[in-house]
Design a protein around this motif. Structure first.
Motif, PDB file in Angstrom:
ATOM      1  N   VAL A  12      35.689  40.683  52.467  1.00 29.42           N
ATOM      2  CA  VAL A  12      34.356  40.338  51.957  1.00 29.42           C
ATOM      3  C   VAL A  12      34.418  39.116  51.048  1.00 29.42           C
ATOM      4  O   VAL A  12      33.884  39.127  49.947  1.00 29.42           O
ATOM      5  CB  VAL A  12      33.688  41.521  51.223  1.00 29.42           C
ATOM      6  N   PRO A  14      32.854  35.888  50.013  1.00 29.43           N
ATOM      7  CA  PRO A  14      31.484  35.412  50.242  1.00 29.43           C
ATOM      8  C   PRO A  14      31.464  34.188  51.157  1.00 29.43           C
ATOM      9  O   PRO A  14      32.360  33.347  51.106  1.00 29.43           O
ATOM     10  CB  PRO A  14      30.997  35.036  48.834  1.00 29.43           C
ATOM     11  N   CYS A  15      30.422  34.099  52.001  1.00 28.55           N
ATOM     12  CA  CYS A  15      30.318  32.944  52.902  1.00 28.55           C
ATOM     13  C   CYS A  15      30.039  31.663  52.120  1.00 28.55           C
ATOM     14  O   CYS A  15      30.375  30.577  52.577  1.00 28.55           O
ATOM     15  CB  CYS A  15      29.244  33.192  53.957  1.00 28.55           C
ATOM     16  N   ALA A  19      29.953  31.164  45.434  1.00 25.41           N
ATOM     17  CA  ALA A  19      29.231  32.381  45.035  1.00 25.41           C
ATOM     18  C   ALA A  19      29.664  32.842  43.648  1.00 25.41           C
ATOM     19  O   ALA A  19      30.821  32.679  43.253  1.00 25.41           O
ATOM     20  CB  ALA A  19      29.475  33.489  46.052  1.00 25.41           C
ATOM     21  N   LYS A  24      30.475  38.436  44.102  1.00 20.07           N
ATOM     22  CA  LYS A  24      31.781  38.950  44.538  1.00 20.07           C
ATOM     23  C   LYS A  24      31.943  40.423  44.157  1.00 20.07           C
ATOM     24  O   LYS A  24      32.441  41.229  44.954  1.00 20.07           O
ATOM     25  CB  LYS A  24      32.908  38.114  43.928  1.00 20.07           C
ATOM     26  N   LEU A  27      29.771  42.542  46.500  1.00 20.64           N
ATOM     27  CA  LEU A  27      30.362  42.626  47.839  1.00 20.64           C
ATOM     28  C   LEU A  27      31.590  43.534  47.842  1.00 20.64           C
ATOM     29  O   LEU A  27      31.806  44.293  48.792  1.00 20.64           O
ATOM     30  CB  LEU A  27      30.725  41.230  48.353  1.00 20.64           C
ATOM     31  N   ASN A  31      32.003  46.912  49.980  1.00 24.59           N
ATOM     32  CA  ASN A  31      33.197  47.081  50.800  1.00 24.59           C
ATOM     33  C   ASN A  31      33.788  48.484  50.632  1.00 24.59           C
ATOM     34  O   ASN A  31      34.125  49.155  51.602  1.00 24.59           O
ATOM     35  CB  ASN A  31      34.205  46.019  50.350  1.00 24.59           C
ATOM     36  N   ILE A 216      23.242  36.626  48.472  1.00 27.19           N
ATOM     37  CA  ILE A 216      24.103  37.268  49.465  1.00 27.19           C
ATOM     38  C   ILE A 216      23.365  37.129  50.789  1.00 27.19           C
ATOM     39  O   ILE A 216      22.236  37.609  50.933  1.00 27.19           O
ATOM     40  CB  ILE A 216      24.358  38.743  49.106  1.00 27.19           C
ATOM     41  N   TRP A 217      23.975  36.430  51.735  1.00 25.51           N
ATOM     42  CA  TRP A 217      23.278  36.026  52.960  1.00 25.51           C
ATOM     43  C   TRP A 217      23.307  37.139  54.006  1.00 25.51           C
ATOM     44  O   TRP A 217      24.373  37.542  54.460  1.00 25.51           O
ATOM     45  CB  TRP A 217      23.874  34.730  53.489  1.00 25.51           C
ATOM     46  N   ASP A 234      27.075  36.986  55.069  1.00 25.63           N
ATOM     47  CA  ASP A 234      27.836  38.016  54.351  1.00 25.63           C
ATOM     48  C   ASP A 234      27.674  39.388  54.996  1.00 25.63           C
ATOM     49  O   ASP A 234      28.614  40.166  55.067  1.00 25.63           O
ATOM     50  CB  ASP A 234      27.380  38.087  52.890  1.00 25.63           C
ATOM     51  N   LYS A 265      32.031  42.771  60.043  1.00 24.66           N
ATOM     52  CA  LYS A 265      31.139  42.460  58.929  1.00 24.66           C
ATOM     53  C   LYS A 265      30.477  43.745  58.443  1.00 24.66           C
ATOM     54  O   LYS A 265      30.239  44.673  59.224  1.00 24.66           O
ATOM     55  CB  LYS A 265      30.036  41.503  59.395  1.00 24.66           C
TER      56      LYS A 265
END
Length: 329
Positions: A12, A14-15, A19, A24, A27, A31, A216-217, A234, A265
């Motif tokens: 995870v 971040p894209c 970010a 983080k 995410l 996770n 967060i996309w 994400d 994902k």
């Protein structure tokens, strides 16, 4: 990354390479939660947020995730050629960002935004619907066109509204161009490839120009065609409206969705009508990360989910409700 690591978790990172630490942290929490619990969510369409009151009365609890509607912030609402229904919807939706602030600061809950974006040019009535606008999304992705300029103008306007959340380092589950697989909204009207380009334009502009590093996309389409790529997403999601009072683990729909990505994902139910079965999910561990029940009759009546089913869900050990959400930032 190559999907799950030795701990059986997703990668995870971040894209957005810039970010925030809060993104983080969230995410990482997602996770760990994925396959071990599901975040309860509810969309609210108006500033009255009757859906939240309904859930609280029925269950004694609140969802961990609240959805907010941004339609009334669209800069190009053609009020002169709008129906009473449209004008009422806009009026009842005004100032939802104030509600979002309250949710974040007072309740310490998670937020996600949906933008039924009135078309940047032309259009009348509810011009987020393709049938109410002649705005050509395929021209909007071409630099130098009037459509492209209008698109960027609206994007920049929305970015300014989102910026205070970034300044306060509040993560937003950002789900732009939702239901891009369909032709019912102008952004999907010219097919999934055009919708993909619209998303990529926004991703570039919001990360690079506006530096909205708190987003967060969330990609919202189950189609492999037009998928924007793992490096721009994400979390993948899809919207589902099962028959009334049908509550399952939606395994097949999950398996379909995860086919769109080369790597594993995190996956979510961006919108849902009848809620999934939390007891079933606790058994099968289909790793839906959250569900967000849609508004109005879906979220504040027994037409799709009974109060009994809602109580069963909100009081289940597998469900993350607001009171069970850790303070991550």
């Amino acid at each position: 990354g190559d999907g799950k690591d030795g701990l059986g978790m997703f990668n995870v990172i971040p894209c957005n390479p810039n970010a925030t630490e809060e993104v983080k942290a969230l995410l990482n929490y997602f996770n760990e939660l994925s396959g071990n619990g599901i975040i309860t969510g509810q969309h609210t369409q108006t500033t009255k947020q009757e859906e939240l009151k309904y859930i609280q009365e029925a269950t004694g609890k609140l969802p961990a995730l609240c959805g907010f509607e941004l339609l009334s912030y669209s800069p190009n609402i053609n009020r002169l050629q709008s129906s009473e229904e449209c004008l009422l919807e806009v009026k009842e939706n005004e100032n939802t960002l104030d509600n979002a602030w309250e949710w974040v600061t007072r309740q310490k809950g998670l937020i996600t935004f949906t933008w039924h974006w009135f078309s940047p040019m032309g259009g009348k009535d509810k011009s987020f619907y393709t049938e109410h606008t002649d705005f050509d999304a395929s021209r909007a992705i071409v630099e130098g066109t009037a459509e492209h300029k209008a698109l960027l103008s609206d994007m920049d306007y929305m970015a300014d509204l989102l910026k205070p959340f970034c300044d306060k380092r509040v993560p937003i589950l950002w789900r732009p161009f939702h239901e891009a697989e369909g032709e019912w909204f102008w952004w999907g009207s010219q097919g999934p490839e055009v919708a993909k380009q619209l998303y990529l334009i926004m991703f570039d502009r919001y990360t690079r120009v506006h530096q909205l590093n708190n987003l967060i996309w969330v990609w919202n389409s189950p189609l492999p065609q037009g998928y924007v790529g793992d490096d721009k997403v994400d979390i993948i999601s899809r919207d589902l409206y099962p028959p009334a009072h049908q509550h399952t683990d939606l395994r097949q729909e999950y398996e379909e969705l995860i086919q769109i990505t080369p790597t594993e994902k995190l996956a979510a139910l961006g919108e849902i009508g009848s809620i999934p079965s939390i007891p079933a999910l606790a058994e099968t561990r289909v790793p839906w990360l959250w569900f967000m029940t849609w508004s109005n009759d879906y979220g504040k009546s027994e037409l799709f989910t009974t109060k009994e089913e809602l109580r069963r869900a909100y009081h289940h050990d597998y469900a993350i409700t607001l009171d069970r959400l850790p303070r991550l930032y």
